[in-house]
Design an enzyme around this catalytic site. Structure first.
Site, PDB file in Angstrom:
ATOM      1  N   ILE A  65      34.854  44.605  43.335  1.00 26.12           N
ATOM      2  CA  ILE A  65      35.218  43.636  42.288  1.00 26.12           C
ATOM      3  C   ILE A  65      36.269  44.225  41.339  1.00 26.12           C
ATOM      4  O   ILE A  65      37.242  43.566  40.999  1.00 26.12           O
ATOM      5  CB  ILE A  65      33.969  43.197  41.477  1.00 26.12           C
TER       6      ILE A  65
ATOM      7  N   LYS B 296      23.347  39.034  27.850  1.00 30.24           N
ATOM      8  CA  LYS B 296      24.609  39.110  27.090  1.00 30.24           C
ATOM      9  C   LYS B 296      25.667  38.216  27.716  1.00 30.24           C
ATOM     10  O   LYS B 296      26.350  37.465  27.025  1.00 30.24           O
ATOM     11  CB  LYS B 296      25.106  40.567  27.074  1.00 30.24           C
ATOM     12  N   ASN B 297      25.795  38.298  29.043  1.00 30.80           N
ATOM     13  CA  ASN B 297      26.898  37.585  29.684  1.00 30.80           C
ATOM     14  C   ASN B 297      26.649  36.082  29.818  1.00 30.80           C
ATOM     15  O   ASN B 297      27.572  35.337  30.137  1.00 30.80           O
ATOM     16  CB  ASN B 297      27.212  38.203  31.051  1.00 30.80           C
TER      17      ASN B 297
ATOM     18  N   ASP C  48      27.903  45.108  38.071  1.00 31.29           N
ATOM     19  CA  ASP C  48      27.352  45.624  36.812  1.00 31.29           C
ATOM     20  C   ASP C  48      26.133  46.528  37.025  1.00 31.29           C
ATOM     21  O   ASP C  48      25.597  47.084  36.062  1.00 31.29           O
ATOM     22  CB  ASP C  48      26.983  44.466  35.876  1.00 31.29           C
TER      23      ASP C  48
ATOM     24  N   ARG D 156      27.048  47.900  23.207  1.00 30.66           N
ATOM     25  CA  ARG D 156      27.723  46.613  23.451  1.00 30.66           C
ATOM     26  C   ARG D 156      26.831  45.654  24.212  1.00 30.66           C
ATOM     27  O   ARG D 156      26.976  44.442  24.069  1.00 30.66           O
ATOM     28  CB  ARG D 156      28.993  46.831  24.290  1.00 30.66           C
TER      29      ARG D 156
ATOM     30  N   ARG E 276      42.007  43.691  34.955  1.00 33.35           N
ATOM     31  CA  ARG E 276      41.314  42.497  34.485  1.00 33.35           C
ATOM     32  C   ARG E 276      42.206  41.478  33.766  1.00 33.35           C
ATOM     33  O   ARG E 276      42.028  41.192  32.580  1.00 33.35           O
ATOM     34  CB  ARG E 276      40.132  42.873  33.595  1.00 33.35           C
TER      35      ARG E 276
ATOM     36  N   ARG F 243      36.860  41.748  25.986  1.00 37.70           N
ATOM     37  CA  ARG F 243      37.681  40.838  26.771  1.00 37.70           C
ATOM     38  C   ARG F 243      37.110  39.427  26.817  1.00 37.70           C
ATOM     39  O   ARG F 243      37.849  38.458  26.958  1.00 37.70           O
ATOM     40  CB  ARG F 243      37.807  41.349  28.195  1.00 37.70           C
TER      41      ARG F 243
ATOM     42  N   CYS G 241      41.583  47.742  30.580  1.00 40.23           N
ATOM     43  CA  CYS G 241      40.323  48.191  30.000  1.00 40.23           C
ATOM     44  C   CYS G 241      39.782  49.289  30.900  1.00 40.23           C
ATOM     45  O   CYS G 241      40.368  49.588  31.937  1.00 40.23           O
ATOM     46  CB  CYS G 241      39.333  47.045  29.851  1.00 40.23           C
TER      47      CYS G 241
HETATM   48  N1  EPU Z   1      40.550  38.517  37.871  1.00 42.73           N
HETATM   49  C1  EPU Z   1      41.860  38.228  38.055  1.00 42.73           C
HETATM   50  N2  EPU Z   1      42.379  37.202  37.308  1.00 42.73           N
HETATM   51  C2  EPU Z   1      41.643  36.499  36.393  1.00 42.73           C
HETATM   52  C3  EPU Z   1      40.287  36.804  36.257  1.00 42.73           C
HETATM   53  C4  EPU Z   1      39.756  37.836  37.011  1.00 42.73           C
HETATM   54  O1  EPU Z   1      42.562  38.830  38.832  1.00 42.73           O
HETATM   55  O2  EPU Z   1      42.190  35.598  35.756  1.00 42.73           O
HETATM   56  C5  EPU Z   1      39.958  39.620  38.673  1.00 42.73           C
HETATM   57  C6  EPU Z   1      39.439  40.733  37.783  1.00 42.73           C
HETATM   58  O3  EPU Z   1      40.456  41.652  37.449  1.00 42.73           O
HETATM   59  C7  EPU Z   1      38.361  41.349  38.664  1.00 42.73           C
HETATM   60  C8  EPU Z   1      37.808  40.143  39.405  1.00 42.73           C
HETATM   61  O4  EPU Z   1      38.812  39.134  39.317  1.00 42.73           O
HETATM   62  O5  EPU Z   1      38.931  42.262  39.549  1.00 42.73           O
HETATM   63  C9  EPU Z   1      36.515  39.578  38.890  1.00 42.73           C
HETATM   64  O6  EPU Z   1      36.596  39.421  37.497  1.00 42.73           O
HETATM   65  P1  EPU Z   1      35.792  38.337  36.681  1.00 42.73           P
HETATM   66  O7  EPU Z   1      36.772  37.424  36.021  1.00 42.73           O
HETATM   67  O8  EPU Z   1      34.724  37.737  37.504  1.00 42.73           O
HETATM   68  O9  EPU Z   1      35.137  39.236  35.558  1.00 42.73           O
HETATM   69  P2  EPU Z   1      34.873  38.764  34.086  1.00 42.73           P
HETATM   70  O10 EPU Z   1      34.555  37.326  34.093  1.00 42.73           O
HETATM   71  O11 EPU Z   1      35.944  39.259  33.181  1.00 42.73           O
HETATM   72  C10 EPU Z   1      32.287  39.069  34.069  1.00 42.73           C
HETATM   73  C11 EPU Z   1      31.302  39.879  33.296  1.00 42.73           C
HETATM   74  C12 EPU Z   1      31.447  41.343  33.697  1.00 42.73           C
HETATM   75  C13 EPU Z   1      31.180  41.450  35.194  1.00 42.73           C
HETATM   76  C14 EPU Z   1      32.142  40.546  35.958  1.00 42.73           C
HETATM   77  C15 EPU Z   1      31.877  40.520  37.449  1.00 42.73           C
HETATM   78  C16 EPU Z   1      31.096  38.619  31.250  1.00 42.73           C
HETATM   79  C17 EPU Z   1      31.355  38.522  29.795  1.00 42.73           C
HETATM   80  N3  EPU Z   1      31.564  39.701  31.876  1.00 42.73           N
HETATM   81  O12 EPU Z   1      33.567  39.572  33.726  1.00 42.73           O
HETATM   82  O13 EPU Z   1      30.453  42.061  32.987  1.00 42.73           O
HETATM   83  O14 EPU Z   1      31.365  42.776  35.616  1.00 42.73           O
HETATM   84  O15 EPU Z   1      32.032  39.195  35.462  1.00 42.73           O
HETATM   85  O16 EPU Z   1      30.585  40.108  37.711  1.00 42.73           O
HETATM   86  O17 EPU Z   1      30.459  37.760  31.815  1.00 42.73           O
HETATM   87  C18 EPU Z   1      29.523  43.935  31.891  1.00 42.73           C
HETATM   88  O18 EPU Z   1      28.634  43.182  31.444  1.00 42.73           O
HETATM   89  O19 EPU Z   1      29.438  45.182  31.841  1.00 42.73           O
HETATM   90  C19 EPU Z   1      30.690  43.345  32.540  1.00 42.73           C
HETATM   91  C20 EPU Z   1      31.818  44.020  32.712  1.00 42.73           C
END
Ligand code: EPU
Length: 418
Positions: free
Chosen positions: A328, A22-23, A306, A398, A121, A92, A116
């Site tokens: 994280i 998915k991701n 995850d 999802r 996030r 998101r 969320c």
């Molecule tokens: N963060 C910030 N600022 C930003 C972006 C992130 O402070 O601009 C913080 C977030 O709040 C968090 C940390 O950085 O505390 C890491 O967040 P990240 O941006 O890596 O998460 P994401 O890209 O929104 C993806 C996956 C998530 C997975 C995380 C961590 C996708 C679509 N989602 O989210 O997957 O948990 O990376 O590996 O790729 C899931 O599949 O259940 C899921 C939540």
């Protein structure tokens, strides 16, 4: 709203296949916005987040044709470079269209995600990166608008914390920027590497994906491409934990064992027997007593956040104390209270969960709060005495494709009721 009714106590046996990630699929779909030529993607999982992304792309102007796991996308023209609140609040990852839209049209309007279930996030790092690439950003009415009338310019972007979708978003913006972009402290997740592989097939020049420094030479235009998405390491990991917990002998097929290194190592430390019967399969054999082993989530190649909830369910069946640390996300322990309703002994202390085991879990009515939390409740239910009813399984829909059919095929007593 659908529920799962699960009767615990059966050891999982046989084989379970892995679906596409998915991701990895979400950014790949967004990347189709970068070209006016057709893009074909294979191994796209039939899960709700993917349908949400496809809806968003259609609104933007992309023609989307779904044929089983193959999705054909064609964005001849961007009609509306916008991700509305109604979609962003349900998913998101909608913010993944930000980079491609600014790169292709010089303009994007994307709703800010807000909170969320697993934490705040924010997307400040996506926005900061686009500013570095020369976009002008304005924020009003809950939306951010990015404008780059003259196009984006390459720049060095240092992420002050590692972000997976942030790295993907900026990589997609930089492929069409003028000159060189260097992303430092980039995410090294396999999903980032897979997106880079697809972009390269489209004609992008990217080096270093999978390391923390990614170099991108911008090109004038990208072409169409055909790409198969990598297998879902989180889905595969969830099934491995299920096999181990239920004391079964379960083979997860069609996965990439290398992507599951941290989980395999952890399971081995607890005493679970893990083997690799083939290049794309892993087998777990439970049944031996399992020891409690501490776990801390980290960015890849560390232990994935995850899989934290699923590991916590597993830890309730191990002997001793396991300290689970979530680094994280700040609020990703919603499953702990629900597991406690089933009899788990878990104490929360800030970023740490202290799990004492083994405990005999008993079936109960529980509520799924987010995608991976729901998966952990399914795992707990598989070993619980009696019947567990999990409410709000739309969370699990999802991100897990036909989870009940896959688990039932391996012997689980699970059914969906409306
Ligand atoms: N963060 C910030 N600022 C930003 C972006 C992130 O402070 O601009 C913080 C977030 O709040 C968090 C940390 O950085 O505390 C890491 O967040 P990240 O941006 O890596 O998460 P994401 O890209 O929104 C993806 C996956 C998530 C997975 C995380 C961590 C996708 C679509 N989602 O989210 O997957 O948990 O990376 O590996 O790729 C899931 O599949 O259940 C899921 C939540």
């Amino acid at each position: 709203m659908d529920k799962f009714v699960i009767t615990g106590g059966t050891a999982l046996q046989g084989e379970i296949p892995t679906s596409g990630s998915k991701n990895a699929a979400l950014p790949a779909l967004a990347a189709a916005l970068l070209t006016e030529e057709p893009v074909t993607l294979h191994r796209i999982p039939a899960v709700r987040d993917i349908r949400t992304m496809q809806r968003l792309l259609v609104d933007i102007g992309c023609k989307v044709d779904v044929d089983g796991g193959t999705v054909r996308l064609h964005t001849e023209r961007v009609v509306c470079p916008e991700a509305p609140y109604e979609l962003v609040k349900t998913m998101r990852a909608s913010s993944l269209v930000l980079g491609p839209l600014v790169a292709r049209t010089g303009r994007a309007r994307v709703s800010l995600p807000g909170g969320c279930a697993i934490g705040a996030r924010p997307i400040n790092l996506h926005i900061f990166g686009l500013e570095q690439l020369g976009a002008r950003i304005e924020q009003a009415h809950g939306y951010i608008e990015a404008v780059a009338t003259e196009g984006l310019r390459g720049a060095t972007i240092h992420f002050d914390r590692i972000t997976v979708t942030g790295t993907e978003d900026l990589m997609m913006a930089a492929v069409l920027a003028k000159g060189e972009t260097i992303l430092r402290n980039a995410a090294r997740e396999p999903e980032v590497t897979d997106l880079a592989a697809m972009l390269v097939k489209m004609g992008a020049q990217i080096e270093g994906a999978g390391t923390s420094t990614i170099r991108i030479q911008g090109v004038e235009r990208l072409s169409g491409a055909e790409h198969a998405i990598i297998p879902d390491r989180i889905e595969a990991g969830t099934f491995l934990i299920a096999g181990a917990m239920t004391g079964g002998e379960l083979t997860v097929t069609g996965c990439v064992p290398e992507h599951l290194g941290a989980l395999v190592s952890k399971l081995q430390q607890t005493g679970v027997h893990v083997t690799q019967p083939g290049p794309d399969s892993l087998q777990v054999r439970g049944g031996n007593p399992i020891r409690s082993v501490d776990m801390t989530t980290e960015e890849y190649p560390g232990f994935a956040t995850d899989l934290q909830a699923q590991y916590m369910a597993f830890a309730t069946q191990a002997t001793g104390i396991a300290i689970v640390v979530e680094t994280i996300f700040e609020n990703r322990f919603m499953h702990a209270q629900e597991l406690a309703r089933m009899g788990a002994n878990i104490r929360l202390d800030g970023k740490q969960a202290i799990v004492a085991g083994p405990t005999t879990l008993t079936g109960a009515g529980v509520i799924a709060s987010d995608l991976r939390a729901s998966a952990s409740l399914v795992l707990a239910a598989l070993v619980a005495k009696g019947e567990t009813v999990i409410d709000r399984v739309y969370h699990i829909d999802r991100g897990y494709e036909k989870i009940e059919a896959k688990l039932a095929h391996a012997g689980a007593k699970i059914r969906r009721v409306e």
